[in-house]
Motif scaffolding. Sequence first.
Motif, PDB file in Angstrom:
ATOM      1  N   GLY A 119       0.811  -1.207   0.000  1.00 47.26           N
ATOM      2  CA  GLY A 119       0.000   0.000   0.000  1.00 47.26           C
ATOM      3  C   GLY A 119       0.846   1.259   0.000  1.00 47.26           C
ATOM      4  O   GLY A 119       2.036   1.229  -0.308  1.00 47.26           O
ATOM      5  N   ALA A 120       0.218   2.371   0.328  1.00 49.86           N
ATOM      6  CA  ALA A 120       0.894   3.660   0.424  1.00 49.86           C
ATOM      7  C   ALA A 120       1.229   3.946   1.892  1.00 49.86           C
ATOM      8  O   ALA A 120       0.687   3.331   2.803  1.00 49.86           O
ATOM      9  N   GLY A 121       2.114   4.896   2.091  1.00 48.04           N
ATOM     10  CA  GLY A 121       2.537   5.243   3.435  1.00 48.04           C
ATOM     11  C   GLY A 121       1.797   6.444   3.994  1.00 48.04           C
ATOM     12  O   GLY A 121       0.905   7.013   3.351  1.00 48.04           O
ATOM     13  N   ASN A 122       2.156   6.818   5.188  1.00 46.88           N
ATOM     14  CA  ASN A 122       1.621   8.022   5.801  1.00 46.88           C
ATOM     15  C   ASN A 122       1.992   9.234   4.943  1.00 46.88           C
ATOM     16  O   ASN A 122       3.084   9.320   4.405  1.00 46.88           O
ATOM     17  N   LYS A 123       1.032  10.157   4.800  1.00 48.88           N
ATOM     18  CA  LYS A 123       1.239  11.385   4.019  1.00 48.88           C
ATOM     19  C   LYS A 123       1.679  11.069   2.585  1.00 48.88           C
ATOM     20  O   LYS A 123       2.571  11.709   2.042  1.00 48.88           O
TER      21      LYS A 123
ATOM     22  N   GLY B   2       3.427   4.178  -2.864  1.00 52.17           N
ATOM     23  CA  GLY B   2       3.194   2.752  -3.105  1.00 52.17           C
ATOM     24  C   GLY B   2       3.380   2.324  -4.541  1.00 52.17           C
ATOM     25  O   GLY B   2       2.739   1.362  -4.984  1.00 52.17           O
ATOM     26  N   THR B   3       4.254   3.007  -5.278  1.00 53.40           N
ATOM     27  CA  THR B   3       4.406   2.705  -6.698  1.00 53.40           C
ATOM     28  C   THR B   3       5.770   2.138  -7.050  1.00 53.40           C
ATOM     29  O   THR B   3       5.903   0.955  -7.336  1.00 53.40           O
TER      30      THR B   3
ATOM     31  N   ASN C 167      -1.089   2.394 -11.354  1.00 52.61           N
ATOM     32  CA  ASN C 167      -1.561   3.404 -12.299  1.00 52.61           C
ATOM     33  C   ASN C 167      -3.010   3.818 -12.053  1.00 52.61           C
ATOM     34  O   ASN C 167      -3.474   4.805 -12.624  1.00 52.61           O
ATOM     35  N   PHE C 168      -3.729   3.080 -11.215  1.00 51.77           N
ATOM     36  CA  PHE C 168      -5.088   3.471 -10.857  1.00 51.77           C
ATOM     37  C   PHE C 168      -5.105   4.467  -9.694  1.00 51.77           C
ATOM     38  O   PHE C 168      -6.151   5.003  -9.347  1.00 51.77           O
ATOM     39  N   ALA C 169      -3.944   4.699  -9.102  1.00 51.83           N
ATOM     40  CA  ALA C 169      -3.834   5.639  -7.993  1.00 51.83           C
ATOM     41  C   ALA C 169      -3.508   7.038  -8.517  1.00 51.83           C
ATOM     42  O   ALA C 169      -3.094   7.196  -9.671  1.00 51.83           O
TER      43      ALA C 169
END
Length: 208
Positions: A6-10, A96-97, A126-128
Motif C-alpha cells: 500500500g501507500a505510506g503516511n502522508k 506505493g508505486t 496506475n489506478f492511484a
Amino acid sequence: GLIYRGAGNKFDYNSTPNADAQDVMLNQLRLKTEINVSNNTGNNISLSGNKVVDAFMAYGAVPYSNLARNSVRIRQVMDVLADESNYPVFYHCRIGTDRTGITGFMINGLLGVPFNEAVQDYGFSNFAPIDNQRYPHKSNDTNGDDIAKYLDELLALPGTTFQEQVYLALRMMGVSAEKLDKIIDFMTEGAKAEIPASFKVGEGGLLT
C-alpha cells in the motif's frame, strides 16, 4: 492474509490514516510488521504495537536499475519475510508505486507468480493518483526509475522459469537460500525454485 502492499503516511504529503483505517489494519488485517521502503520516517504509519522496519531505498535523480542500487535494502526486506513471527506484514514507500512496486515484483516472482501477472500487479499503481503513469516496456524518465531496465536484467538471468530467475537474482544480492526457502515455504505450497546447475553464485556476487 499474510502480506499487504500500500501507500505510506502522508502519501500526498498531507493525508494520514484515520482511526477507522487504523482499526481495519490492526483488527481486521491484524498487521504485526510495517516495512517502509521510502526514504523518510515521516511515511511510517507506526500502528500501535507494530514493529517498524525502515529499509530506505534510493529513488529518482539518476535513471538506473532499482535492483543494483537497492540490493542491500531488498536483502533487508527478505530478512523480515524470512521470520514467521513478523506476519502479517504491510510494506509501502510513500505513494506505493516505484519502490513498493519493485519490492512486490521480487516477492511475487520468488513465490512463483508468472512474469505477466507480476507486471500486471505492478501496474495497479496506475489506478492511484500518481504524478505520471508507470509502464514496464519503457523507461520512466520523469522520476529516474527505469522499470524496463530491471525487468530486462531479471529476464537475462539463467533459469527456465521467472521464479528461478528471481531466486537467482536474490541470491546474487546476498540473500541466503535458507531464507528464500523459508519465505517460499511459509507463503506457498509446491516445489521451490532452484538455481540452474550451470550457474554458480559467487561469494558476495551482486547485480551491477
